[in-house]
Design a protein around this motif. Sequence first.
Motif, short mmCIF file in Angstrom:
data_model
loop_
_atom_site.label_atom_id
_atom_site.label_comp_id
_atom_site.label_asym_id
_atom_site.label_seq_id
_atom_site.Cartn_x
_atom_site.Cartn_y
_atom_site.Cartn_z
N ALA A 94 0.81 -1.22 0.00
CA ALA A 94 0.00 0.00 0.00
C ALA A 94 0.84 1.27 0.00
CB ALA A 94 -0.93 0.01 1.22
N SER A 95 2.14 1.15 0.18
CA SER A 95 3.02 2.33 0.26
C SER A 95 3.85 2.51 -1.00
CB SER A 95 3.94 2.21 1.49
OG SER A 95 3.19 2.16 2.67
N ARG A 96 3.29 2.17 -2.13
CA ARG A 96 3.96 2.37 -3.43
C ARG A 96 5.23 1.53 -3.55
NH1 ARG A 96 5.15 8.13 -5.53
NH2 ARG A 96 6.20 8.28 -3.51
N GLU A 97 6.35 2.08 -3.12
CA GLU A 97 7.64 1.43 -3.29
C GLU A 97 8.32 1.32 -1.93
OE1 GLU A 97 8.80 0.05 -5.93
OE2 GLU A 97 7.30 0.75 -7.35
N PRO A 98 9.10 0.24 -1.71
CA PRO A 98 9.24 -0.93 -2.57
C PRO A 98 8.07 -1.88 -2.40
CG PRO A 98 10.58 -1.17 -0.61
CD PRO A 98 9.96 0.19 -0.52
N ARG A 99 7.96 -2.81 -3.33
CA ARG A 99 6.88 -3.79 -3.30
C ARG A 99 7.26 -4.95 -2.39
NH1 ARG A 99 2.44 -1.62 -5.08
NH2 ARG A 99 1.63 -3.66 -5.72
N ALA A 100 6.26 -5.73 -2.03
CA ALA A 100 6.46 -6.89 -1.16
C ALA A 100 6.18 -8.17 -1.94
CB ALA A 100 5.56 -6.81 0.06
N ARG A 101 6.83 -9.25 -1.54
CA ARG A 101 6.61 -10.55 -2.16
C ARG A 101 6.58 -11.61 -1.08
NH1 ARG A 101 10.62 -12.77 -6.74
NH2 ARG A 101 9.65 -11.03 -7.85
N VAL A 102 5.55 -12.44 -1.10
CA VAL A 102 5.43 -13.55 -0.17
C VAL A 102 6.28 -14.71 -0.69
CG1 VAL A 102 3.87 -15.20 0.91
CG2 VAL A 102 3.15 -12.83 0.60
N VAL A 103 7.20 -15.19 0.13
CA VAL A 103 8.07 -16.32 -0.23
C VAL A 103 7.84 -17.42 0.79
CG1 VAL A 103 10.43 -17.06 -0.67
CG2 VAL A 103 9.76 -14.69 -1.16
N ASN A 104 7.19 -18.47 0.37
CA ASN A 104 6.81 -19.53 1.32
C ASN A 104 7.45 -20.88 1.01
OD1 ASN A 104 5.44 -20.16 -0.98
ND2 ASN A 104 3.38 -19.96 -0.09
N ASN A 105 8.51 -20.88 0.20
CA ASN A 105 9.11 -22.17 -0.16
C ASN A 105 10.63 -22.16 -0.05
OD1 ASN A 105 9.47 -20.37 -2.20
ND2 ASN A 105 8.85 -21.76 -3.86
#
Length: 699
Positions: free
Chosen positions: A234-245
């Motif tokens: 929601a805060s533009r940059e940087p983006r987030a990525r879910v890493v579950n493996n």
Amino acid sequence: MGLPHPTLKKCPDAVGRNGWQTLPWTRYKRTSVAIHSNNTCHFATAGPSSSQLKEELAREHVKNLSSKQNAKKKAKTLDRDFFMSVLGSSATKRDARSYLSRFTLAKEPEKKKPTLPADSSNPILYRNGVNLGSFYGNARAVAESPKFVQPPQKQTSLVTGPQLHVALVKIRAPQTLSDETLYGIGRTLSQLGRLGLTSIVVVDCNNSGGTTANSISRRLALEQTDRVAAAIDASREPRARVVNNVIGISEATTEDSPSIYMKSKVHVTLGKLLMTPLRRGTVLVIPPIGYTDRSQVSYSIPADDIVLALARELAGFQSVPLSEHDTEGIGDRLRELQKEISLDRLIVLDPLGGIPASNRPNGYHVFLNMEQEYHTAKQDILAAKAISSDKLTDDFHIRKLQHIKNLQLTRSILSMLPPSSSALLTTPNEAANSGREQDTPFQATGVGTRRQKNPLIHNLLTDKPVFSSSLPVSRLGHSSSFMSYEPAPPSAYVSPTTFVKHGISVSIFPDPKITPWGPPIPGKPRLQLTDSYIDLPRLVHLIEDSFNRKLDVQNYLNRVDGRIAGVIIAGEYEGGALLTWETPPGVLDDGSAESRARMVPYLDKFAVLKRSQGGSVADVVFNAMVRDCFPSGVCWRSRRLNPVNKWYFERSRGTWKLPGTDWTMFWTTPDLSMDQQTFRDYEGVCRGVVPSWNDNKGG
């Protein structure tokens, strides 16, 4: 048959192919159908008037312009909040220089244009464009003759890319946080990324580890992981990525229970899945779930084990033994990894806050020197007793256990990182400070009237706690500790935040825990600077380097001989303090009880190496002096133009400009113990001490 009108379009249903493309402004026209003799149909549009068309285009233009302006306003608002939060951290020039030296991007080498070698066999083109072939160039036989050269060597780049600074962030119990608080944390993590610190977030839903049968805990962990990622996005940059493996669990034998290897054999399986997005500045969010190496069965894992596994991976350590054929080049890979990545911080966002301390009214350690205070802090937590009703006893022990876990996790992480790394333990509400709206009620601390700082941003810029740990507690107000269930009033609120470093050792001679410091007793041996356990040359170098003056060593030894109360040494003589017992004017120094009762504890030398100034060394030495050695008070003096006076003013309980001199007197004695006689004795000692410098300038 004539050509169709430009405003006509063939009907695709009737023709089926080669239809005319619709003009982009046909949606503004009225449509009619015309049937021709060759069984084809055309759509004809009756164009509106030019004024109507202009009006429609103008409306759309205004709409697009309005949306662009709104986007710009939103971007400016986010930028303003970002810079206001940075400026609100009140970093000094020294802090700014230190931050820039650590986080300035390395310049990439300029790429030179390729030049043709002298023996190139390419055709020569002159300005007139005529290709003369090899007539004026080298002979073909010479150009194609074999060349005897060494085998190609391994190419190494002289200039590496910018170092990647990473923070490990653990968010405990996100399911108890509101969306507003979580989005505030997301904005703070985004601001850290813009300042050069990329975060790896581990979600902790209080799972203790278990099997796949516990689907409720797994579903909760995945839901909260998605919430955290959405808050960061929601805060533009940087983006987030879910890493579950990327988290694996080593399997020893099939008979082993998951609880056997749940702790010690958690490791990172696919490091590339971490490194690739980290290099792009992406914030990684990892759920507390791992997979077995062989069977790929998923289990819930304690978040602390995942944080430790990530720290081992980023620090270059392996959580599982490497195979024999993979031992070649391990040292080179570790060195390259350390050049590429710097694991700078561990950030623990826990609703319980920092590490509690029973000897501080605010209830928490401000700065924790692990090398010196770990065992003391642990025993302090274990010895705490519930002061409320019996129905809260179970909750109290759970809180104690969680504080112990946070303390042990912090120590384990810092033990495998460089001394420059640090840890910060605070509450989610404090971490969300930069994400709150502008109409948030003003909160003032006990120190002046400054607005509450965001501890994460302040710590990144200054590598210090929000306020100095050596400040008197009377200047800080108070906050509720983990032993109290009554919140503190906002006017007296102090952030329950603990800044932790592996730190430096502190040596105190004599040890006040064994021999409390007291006035000298006739006939009993006293500490001397020439004793074997004190390195006098290094102590002299410390004093001269800190004061930038040469000490008359023999004259100084003669003056303090028999008066030394004790010596405090931080680290390898990075800082220190030398304290003496001084006799006030008019008091006979005969060793009697009356004379010893009037002797004044005096800070004769307080020194920190120039390369260690501005850090935590001074706080460590000062805290050891006022808490361990002289809790009842000590006095000292300083020249009025001494740049350190501001630091002294903040940490003393009282000051007095000595009339007729260039000296300012400071003391830490509590007000209740400061009577008129004590004040006069302090003043007399500060006026009468004779300096021992080679330049004979006094001071």
